[in-house]
Design an enzyme around this catalytic site. Structure first.
Site, PDB file in Angstrom:
ATOM      1  N   GLU A  80       0.742  -1.200   0.049  1.00 38.88           N
ATOM      2  CA  GLU A  80       0.062   0.040  -0.099  1.00 38.88           C
ATOM      3  C   GLU A  80       0.892   1.267  -0.061  1.00 38.88           C
ATOM      4  O   GLU A  80       1.832   1.136   0.632  1.00 38.88           O
ATOM      5  CB  GLU A  80      -0.983   0.045   1.241  1.00 38.88           C
ATOM      6  CG  GLU A  80      -1.939  -1.139   1.424  1.00 38.88           C
ATOM      7  CD  GLU A  80      -2.883  -1.186   0.153  1.00 38.88           C
ATOM      8  OE1 GLU A  80      -2.991   0.054  -0.253  1.00 38.88           O
ATOM      9  OE2 GLU A  80      -3.451  -2.203  -0.178  1.00 38.88           O
ATOM     10  N   CYS A 147      -7.462  -2.767   8.025  1.00 43.56           N
ATOM     11  CA  CYS A 147      -6.029  -2.828   7.495  1.00 43.56           C
ATOM     12  C   CYS A 147      -5.699  -1.295   7.335  1.00 43.56           C
ATOM     13  O   CYS A 147      -4.226  -0.813   7.734  1.00 43.56           O
ATOM     14  CB  CYS A 147      -5.908  -3.520   5.998  1.00 43.56           C
ATOM     15  SG  CYS A 147      -6.299  -5.227   6.328  1.00 43.56           S
ATOM     16  N   HIS A 171      -1.139  -5.912   1.430  1.00 40.03           N
ATOM     17  CA  HIS A 171      -2.223  -6.855   1.153  1.00 40.03           C
ATOM     18  C   HIS A 171      -1.969  -7.944   0.346  1.00 40.03           C
ATOM     19  O   HIS A 171      -1.171  -7.724  -0.761  1.00 40.03           O
ATOM     20  CB  HIS A 171      -3.331  -6.090   0.544  1.00 40.03           C
ATOM     21  CG  HIS A 171      -4.376  -5.386   1.442  1.00 40.03           C
ATOM     22  ND1 HIS A 171      -4.541  -4.036   1.462  1.00 40.03           N
ATOM     23  CD2 HIS A 171      -5.212  -5.860   2.654  1.00 40.03           C
ATOM     24  CE1 HIS A 171      -5.401  -3.688   2.179  1.00 40.03           C
ATOM     25  NE2 HIS A 171      -5.535  -4.827   3.028  1.00 40.03           N
TER      26      HIS A 171
END
Length: 212
Positions: A80, A147, A171
């Site tokens: 991310e 998350c 992820h």
């Protein structure tokens, strides 16, 4: 000796499996020269997940934190880029955390910045994953669920406390075990994802060594 802290999550959303639980169990058995690997399994509870991870960061003073989670429906391993300062489950969604919480439009930190960028070497990670034949891409949204909450809290703590650690979130797709419950779900095998996590950890170690 570098200290690398890696976290995963328990199952959630009605699933009996979360691939990151097994990933963190097995990655701590791996040997990375010049680095000590510590792992942590987090509950899928808003804020508590981050609080537990922050406590471990304060106790262990890691050089890097790699938080891991599952994103059902994705077809690649996706580091991310950014976490945003919001907790939100849309009204039309039936999702809750594992205690039934359904926050909407709530800031994670009322005094925090709108967004915080990963300080992990996300492009290096993706390039190396692709070189190894593993589907990977940089993601520009960590969502507004647990998350994102965890990623934002880690980066915000480092910002506030002026820590030198690098940190971020990765992820992983659903595992093939999860497809037993949802046969149409895109998946990667556990072995592929474990190899991917090895590559991610080594890229992080190389980044830290390059800064020394």
């Amino acid at each position: 000796m570098l200290k690398i802290l890696i976290s995963g999550f328990e199952p959630f959303g009605g699933s009996s499996v979360n691939p990151t639980e097994r990933l963190v169990e097995e990655i701590r058995q791996e040997v990375f020269p010049g680095a000590e690997i510590r792992t942590l399994l987090l509950p899928v509870h808003y804020d508590e997940c981050a609080d537990i991870l922050l406590q471990e960061m304060k106790a262990g003073e890691p050089d890097a934190v790699i938080a891991c989670g599952v994103a059902g429906g994705r077809t690649a391993i996706t580091p991310e880029r950014i976490a945003i300062n919001i907790k939100d489950i849309p009204p039309e969604s039936t999702m809750t955390d594992n205690r039934g919480a359904r926050p909407q439009d709530e800031p994670i930190d009322v005094d925090g910045p709108d967004g915080l960028f990963s300080t992990l070497p996300i492009r290096l990670m993706v390039n190396r994953l692709k070189e190894a034949g593993i589907p990977a891409s940089v993601s520009n949204t960590a969502g507004t669920y647990i998350c994102n909450n965890t990623m934002y809290a880690i980066l915000n703590e480092i910002r506030r406390e002026h820590r030198s650690a690098i940190a971020g979130f990765v992820h992983f797709p659903a595992s093939t075990e999860m497809a037993v419950e949802k046969p149409s779900l895109p998946t990667l095998s556990h072995e592929t994802m474990l190899n991917g996590l090895r590559i991610i950890v080594q890229a992080t170690i190389d980044e830290l060594n390059g800064r020394a």
